[in-house]
Structures are given as C-alpha cells and as structure tokens.
Design an enzyme around this catalytic site. Structure first.
Site, PDB file in Angstrom:
ATOM      1  CB  CYS A   2      -0.315  14.325 -14.143  1.00 12.80           C
ATOM      2  SG  CYS A   2      -1.619  13.598 -14.911  1.00 12.80           S
ATOM      3  NE  ARG A  27       3.126  12.889  -8.598  1.00  9.25           N
ATOM      4  CZ  ARG A  27       2.399  13.401  -7.844  1.00  9.25           C
ATOM      5  NH1 ARG A  27       2.553  13.531  -6.343  1.00  9.25           N
ATOM      6  NH2 ARG A  27       1.232  13.586  -7.796  1.00  9.25           N
ATOM      7  CD1 TRP A  74       0.665   6.815 -14.021  1.00  9.76           C
ATOM      8  CD2 TRP A  74      -1.058   7.568 -13.814  1.00  9.76           C
ATOM      9  NE1 TRP A  74       0.410   5.703 -13.873  1.00  9.76           N
ATOM     10  CE2 TRP A  74      -0.350   5.889 -13.336  1.00  9.76           C
ATOM     11  CE3 TRP A  74      -2.169   7.616 -13.148  1.00  9.76           C
ATOM     12  CZ2 TRP A  74      -1.592   4.679 -12.751  1.00  9.76           C
ATOM     13  CZ3 TRP A  74      -3.495   6.239 -12.381  1.00  9.76           C
ATOM     14  CH2 TRP A  74      -2.809   4.984 -12.503  1.00  9.76           C
ATOM     15  CG  ASN A 100      -1.119  17.292 -11.775  1.00 11.20           C
ATOM     16  OD1 ASN A 100      -0.389  16.704 -13.282  1.00 11.20           O
ATOM     17  ND2 ASN A 100      -0.543  17.312 -10.977  1.00 11.20           N
ATOM     18  N   GLY A 101      -5.557  16.620 -12.196  1.00 11.48           N
ATOM     19  CA  GLY A 101      -6.716  16.634 -11.956  1.00 11.48           C
ATOM     20  C   GLY A 101      -7.624  15.875 -12.513  1.00 11.48           C
ATOM     21  CD  GLU A 485      -6.269  -7.603   1.396  1.00  6.62           C
ATOM     22  OE1 GLU A 485      -6.276  -8.261   0.158  1.00  6.62           O
ATOM     23  OE2 GLU A 485      -6.193  -6.113   0.845  1.00  6.62           O
ATOM     24  CE  LYS A 489      -2.105  -5.876   1.288  1.00  6.11           C
ATOM     25  NZ  LYS A 489      -2.741  -5.462   0.518  1.00  6.11           N
ATOM     26  CD  GLU A 492       1.188  -8.181   0.579  1.00  4.90           C
ATOM     27  OE1 GLU A 492       0.038  -7.704   0.400  1.00  4.90           O
ATOM     28  OE2 GLU A 492       1.627  -7.556  -0.751  1.00  4.90           O
ATOM     29  CG  HIS A 508     -16.160 -27.523  11.293  1.00  6.53           C
ATOM     30  ND1 HIS A 508     -16.577 -28.391  11.873  1.00  6.53           N
ATOM     31  CD2 HIS A 508     -16.408 -26.812  10.757  1.00  6.53           C
ATOM     32  CE1 HIS A 508     -17.903 -27.540  11.661  1.00  6.53           C
ATOM     33  NE2 HIS A 508     -18.243 -26.915  11.281  1.00  6.53           N
ATOM     34  CE  LYS A 607       1.576  -1.449  -6.716  1.00  8.70           C
ATOM     35  NZ  LYS A 607       0.737  -2.104  -5.477  1.00  8.70           N
TER      36      LYS A 607
HETATM   37  C1  F6R Z   1      -1.451  -7.808  -2.322  1.00  2.00           C
HETATM   38  C2  F6R Z   1      -1.423  -7.336  -3.447  1.00  2.00           C
HETATM   39  C3  F6R Z   1      -1.158  -8.658  -4.781  1.00  2.00           C
HETATM   40  C4  F6R Z   1      -2.219  -7.808  -5.737  1.00  2.00           C
HETATM   41  C5  F6R Z   1      -2.013  -8.774  -7.174  1.00  2.00           C
HETATM   42  C6  F6R Z   1      -2.567  -8.873  -8.495  1.00  2.00           C
HETATM   43  O1  F6R Z   1      -1.108  -6.544  -1.086  1.00  2.00           O
HETATM   44  O2  F6R Z   1      -0.795  -5.920  -3.503  1.00  2.00           O
HETATM   45  O3  F6R Z   1      -2.234  -9.602  -3.813  1.00  2.00           O
HETATM   46  O4  F6R Z   1      -3.553  -7.694  -5.061  1.00  2.00           O
HETATM   47  O5  F6R Z   1      -0.880  -9.152  -7.292  1.00  2.00           O
HETATM   48  O6  F6R Z   1      -2.365  -7.471  -8.455  1.00  2.00           O
HETATM   49  P1  F6R Z   1      -3.076  -6.999 -10.144  1.00  2.00           P
HETATM   50  O7  F6R Z   1      -4.562  -5.900  -9.161  1.00  2.00           O
HETATM   51  O8  F6R Z   1      -2.605  -5.581 -10.174  1.00  2.00           O
HETATM   52  O9  F6R Z   1      -3.709  -7.380 -10.578  1.00  2.00           O
END
Ligand code: F6R
Length: 612
Positions: A2, A27, A74, A100-101, A485, A489, A492, A508, A607
C-alpha cells in the site's frame, strides 16, 4: 504494497494527491482512493481500478479543499473492491483515514465496537476498525483520539487521519510501517515513501515507532506515546526519484534482499506466538479426520517456488510424518499422476498467476484432491481457485529474481509443518520445539546476517567468481535445494552457467568438468551429513576446483585457517536453508553487478509467467 500520501497547503489538494499516488504506482496496487477535506465535510472517492481512473472521478469536484489523504491498496484483509479500498470512514463519515500495515486484534475490536458501541461496518478490512475506534474516542481533539485508539491496537500501522471538525489538520501515527513527513513553505506533506513527495520538498522528518504528528499547512508538531511534544532533526533527501523508489539501493533486488527480515516477520506475524512458539493458522480449516487420513502431499510449483517446495518436502516429512512428492508444475500436468482424495496438493506461487502452476492446480482439483495455496498475491488466480490459502505477506516483489518471496514461502512451509505435526500427533518432539524457537529468532538472525561486513565479504568473493563463465553449487540433504536455488539465481541474473548437484553425485559425472580454478560453492549446514559433504569437497579440491564454503559457525573447526568459508549464524539445523539461501542470493546479486548485467530485469525473463 500500500502507498500513502497526505497534503495540506496552498496547492490544488486533489492534484497533489493524484501526483503522489502516481509516484507510488511502481509498488503495485489493486485499488485507490482519496478523502478531500473542505471547510465542513470530508468527501471520499474510491475505485477498484487505477489512479488514472480515480483522477477522472475527481474532475468534477470543486477544488476548495484544505487538506486531503490518498492511498493505493494492495489487498490483505478483504478482496480488492471499491468498498475495501481506503480511505475508510467512521459511522458519521466525519473521520476518514488511510492505513498501511495490519491490525492484528481487529476481530476482537470489531466485535466490541459493533456489539457494545453500536458501530456499523461497511468493509471486510482490518483498517475500518481504526476509523470506528477513533470515532469512539473523539472529543474534539483528533490527536488525542488517535493516541487513545493506537493504545488499543496490536499490529503495524502507518496512519493518516482527517476529521471534518478540524479543517486543515492531518494526524499521523506510526508503528512498524514507514511514514515520512515532508516540510514545505505554507504546505506540508506526509507519505509512506519518499518518491511521493520528492517533487515538492527534500526536507523531511522520519517518524519512528510510537510517534505521532499533527500537521497543518504552517506547522508540524511531533508527539511521543504519552502525548509530550518531541523534537526531531530534519533529514535532507539527496536521492533522485529513481533511487528513491529503490529505497536508496542500486537495484530492487538488493532492496528486496535487505527487506527479508521484515518479510519473514510478516509471514510469521499473528501465526507464531513470539513468546511460546505456538502456531495458529486461523485461515486453514482442515478437520481432524482429514489430517489423520492424509496419505500423501504433492507440492507443485515452478522455478524458485519449486525449490521452496523441495525444502518443504524435508520439513513436512520430518515433522509431520507425511510423505511428500514435489513436482515441477509443467511436468506434473502432463504426466498422468496417480492421485486420490486422501491426498493434498500444495501449490506455491509468488504471483499466483503462473500458467503451469494454475494448470496443475486445476488438474488435481478435477480429481477431487483438495488444494492449499501458498501465495503472495491476494485475489490472484491461484488464491481464488485453491480451497485454502496461506498468504506469505512478503510485500510486493519487483525484481524478476525472487528473493524475499522465496524466504517467506519457506517461512510459510515451516509454519505449515508445525501445524500439521500438531494436528496429527501433537508437538511433543524436540525438533518441533527447536524449530519454533528458531523461527522466533529468525528475523533477528537475518538482520544480523545482512550486516555490512558480511556483504563486503561476499562481494570480495564475487570479484573472483565474476571472471568465470561456469560454476557449480553442491550440497546434500537440506543443503541441496539451496544449491539448486543458488544456481538458478546466479544463472538467471549473471548469465554464468551454474549447475547444482547433490554433492554425492559429483563422482557420477560432473567431476569430469572440475579443473584448475573452477568455482564450486559448497553448502554444508547439516551435522549428520557434514563429513560426507566434506569428502566430496576434497574430491573437488584434489582436481583444482576453487571451493567457497557456506557453512555454520559451529562447524568452524572442521576447516583450516585461510580456507574460503562463509560462516552463518547458528540456528536450528532445520532452519539453515533460510540463512544459506540469503548468501547465495547475495552471491548472484554482486556477481551480476560486477558483470554489468541487467539485475532487476534479466534478459528473456518476465516476473509473472502467465503463458505455458
Ligand atoms: C526465479 C523466479 C522464478 C519464479 C517462477 C514461479 O528467481 O522468480 O523461477 O519462481 O517463475 O513464479 P511464481 O512463484 O510467481 O509462480
């Protein structure tokens, strides 16, 4: 997340509010609204749409206003609708506020206000309680009424309130949610974020927890909880608009990494008793029989959320004794899985809109299997279609590479494991107690981990890593999903080809790729498997591999002086993936920065992946 803007002064009030709200749009929000104060009454205008839509709605309002407040919401409590949008008003509509909160004790306050004091509620929000509470205490002094209300409330708030009876005055309060006052000539501002007021002033006062402010166009008075006047220094902002949006950080990703102590605390808030470690998940309603008969859990997700699921498998199996299968949603949906009604599906998705995760959810539902969603976005497709939802409350995540949402998914899975364990067999085991105590300490430990010395140490390592085009992440047991992970990261955002292997798998095949200097990041946080991981590390070193260890302080004597080791604070062993993940996030971040890649928007990625 928010956003808040408030204004009193000589300019056109609605124009300043709309301008401020536009600056807060980055945001993310789902609804917006303003309250404008004339000399006698407050006029509230809200929409479940955009700030541009709100602007259109305000065109015909005459502008002779003295003050105003504006908000982008939000959704948390209650769906993103016009009624639930802020500002919220008291019964007589002469008090309006934005918030907010989260008001944690809103249910008991609402019960008291409606049953004993006769207040009538209009929305599903926790915030509306504040409007009625302030109305209840109001006796021609808004500041006093806000202070009295704040004393009754548990939770977090950044609050700005108007009263129709006190034209030109805004009263603010802050607890665990940011609020900044902007100082001008014959005008003053209040906002949740600096970008909203940067076009008008660079002189600000940062309100701290437990502080209140009374703001008119010519005066700003600050008060403590007891109502005594306090004085604070003016803070001059030196940021431009772009860096202000990032909270002064160079990238959203770093901002979000640094927000993780708060994100995890928000996930745990109201669900974990910080004194007793007891878990209550009021939002879930599994009956005892269902849980007793639960044969198996499927966790379905993509990318980073899938990696959270892999950690979830370990902890659910260990604590609740339920077998767990974790599947990449895009594979699961086409593999004709054997599922039945005595199973449960947990889908994990930050956005709640990932096409494959949604398809997997629909597939299991069509077979009569109940679905529990762990998601960050209220009102998302996943949250609407699942039978039950556990929100992560991590706040909006802007960087494509997920960081704080991942950590809050882990926190939600820990809570869920304790909940299932408790419901199925009670929590009479040491592991559960150790985990609950560890969770209580976790936000503080994350804060400690993110200290400047640690950031510098990781950055120094990345100077070396950034010169390579390949890297390995290895680990065993609970450290293996963290390795996966970490590799995701790194590849990516830095475009280094990073591979994760279960450390025992190296010999292996992948060991053939180890030669002089090849970077290998080894994660070793689990005592019972430490020696095994260390012998795999020796195999790498013997072939010239350059190993960077992520381990814990308690294991320090297993390493020679001068070895490249990053020591994590000691926590419950089962919680170590949360801490080690932060180090791998920082490795990815600094390496990408050194290589000059587009950190927040990596090439070819989006995203929210709403296509298959
Ligand atoms: C990597 C990343 C992606 C998401 C994936 C699933 O940093 O962000 O691998 O985790 O696209 O996205 P959500 O969680 O939105 O279903």
């Amino acid at each position: 997340m928010c956003g808040i803007i408030g204004y009193t002064g000589y300019r056109e009030v609605s124009a300043v509010l709309i301008d401020g709200l536009k600056k807060l749009e980055y945001r993310g929000y789902d609804s917006a609204g303003v309250a404008l104060q004339g000399s006698e009454k407050l006029v509230v205008t809200k929409t479940a749409g955009s700030v541009d839509g709100l602007k259109e709605m305000l065109i015909n309002l005459a502008d002779s206003h003295l003050a105003g407040i504006g908000h982008t919401r939000w959704a948390t409590h209650g769906r993103p609708t016009e009624v639930n949008a802020h500002p919220h008003s008291s019964c007589c509509e002469d008090i309006a506020l934005i918030h907010n909160g989260i008001i944690e004790n809103h249910s008991s306050l609402k019960k008291w206000l409606s049953e004993e004091a006769g207040h009538v509620f209009r929305s599903d929000t926790d915030t509306e309680v504040l409007a009625h509470l302030i109305e209840e205490y109001y006796e021609n002094d808004l500041l006093l009424a806000v202070r009295k209300a704040a004393a009754k409330v548990k939770g977090s708030y950044a609050l700005v309130v108007l009263s129709a009876k006190e034209p030109g005055r805004m009263v603010c309060a802050r607890q665990d949610s940011p609020l900044i006052i902007g100082l001008g000539e014959r005008e003053n501002f209040v906002a949740s974020d600096i970008p909203a007021l940067l076009a008008y002033t660079k002189d600000t006062i940062i309100l701290e927890d437990g502080e209140f402010a009374s703001i008119t166009k010519n005066d700003v008075q600050l008060y403590n909880q007891e109502g005594n006047i306090i004085h604070k220094d003016v803070f001059k902002i030196t940021w431009d608009v772009e860096s202000a949006e990032k909270g002064g950080y160079e990238h959203f990703m770093l901002k979000e990494i640094m927000e993780q102590p708060v994100a995890v605390r928000e996930t745990l808030r109201q669900r974990l008793d910080m004194e007793t470690g007891e878990v209550t998940l009021d939002e879930l309603d599994f009956n005892q029989e269902e849980l007793a008969n639960l044969e198996k859990i499927y966790i379905l997700a993509c990318g980073t959320a899938y990696h959270a699921g892999l950690v979830g498998k370990f902890i659910l199996e260990k604590l609740a004794g339920i077998p767990v299968e974790v599947d990449v949603a895009s594979e699961f949906r086409y593999r004709d899985p054997i599922i039945n009604k005595n199973q449960l599906a947990i889908v994990i998705s930050q956005s709640g809109e990932t096409a494959d995760t949604l398809a997997a959810l629909r597939l299991v539902k069509s077979k009569g299997v109940k679905v529990l969603a762990i998601t960050n976005v209220v009102g998302s497709s996943v949250s609407r279609e699942a039978d039950q939802v556990l929100y992560t409350w991590a706040g909006l995540e802007i960087a494509v590479a997920s960081t704080k949402a991942y950590l809050s998914q882990l926190a939600a899975l820990y809570l869920l494991s304790l909940y299932f364990a408790d419901k199925r067999s009670g929590l009479a085991n040491n592991l559960a107690h150790e985990l609950a105590a560890g969770l209580v300490a976790l936000p503080g430990q994350l804060k400690l981990l993110l200290n400047d010395d640690n950031l510098q140490e990781i950055k120094r390592y990345c100077e070396k890593l950034a010169k390579w085009d390949r890297a390995f992440f290895v680990g065993r047991n609970l450290d293996f999903p963290v390795a996966m992970e970490g590799a995701l990261k790194l590849k990516e955002i830095s475009y280094i080809h990073a591979e994760a292997y279960a450390a025992g798998e190296l010999k292996h095949g992948p060991l053939a790729l180890i030669e002089e200097g090849v970077p290998v990041i080894a994660i070793a946080t689990q005592k019972h498997i430490l020696e095994k991981t260390l012998s795999n590390v020796q195999e790498v070193k013997a072939r010239g591999g350059d190993v960077f260890m992520i381990t814990k302080k308690a294991f320090a004597e297993s390493f020679k002086k001068g070895e490249a080791c990053f020591y994590l604070p000691d926590s419950a062993e089962i919680l170590m993936p949360v801490l080690s993940a932060v180090v791998t996030q920082l490795i990815a971040y600094y390496t990408a920065v050194i290589r000059g890649s587009s950190v927040d928007k990596p090439r070819n990625l989006a995203k929210s992946v709403t296509v298959e």
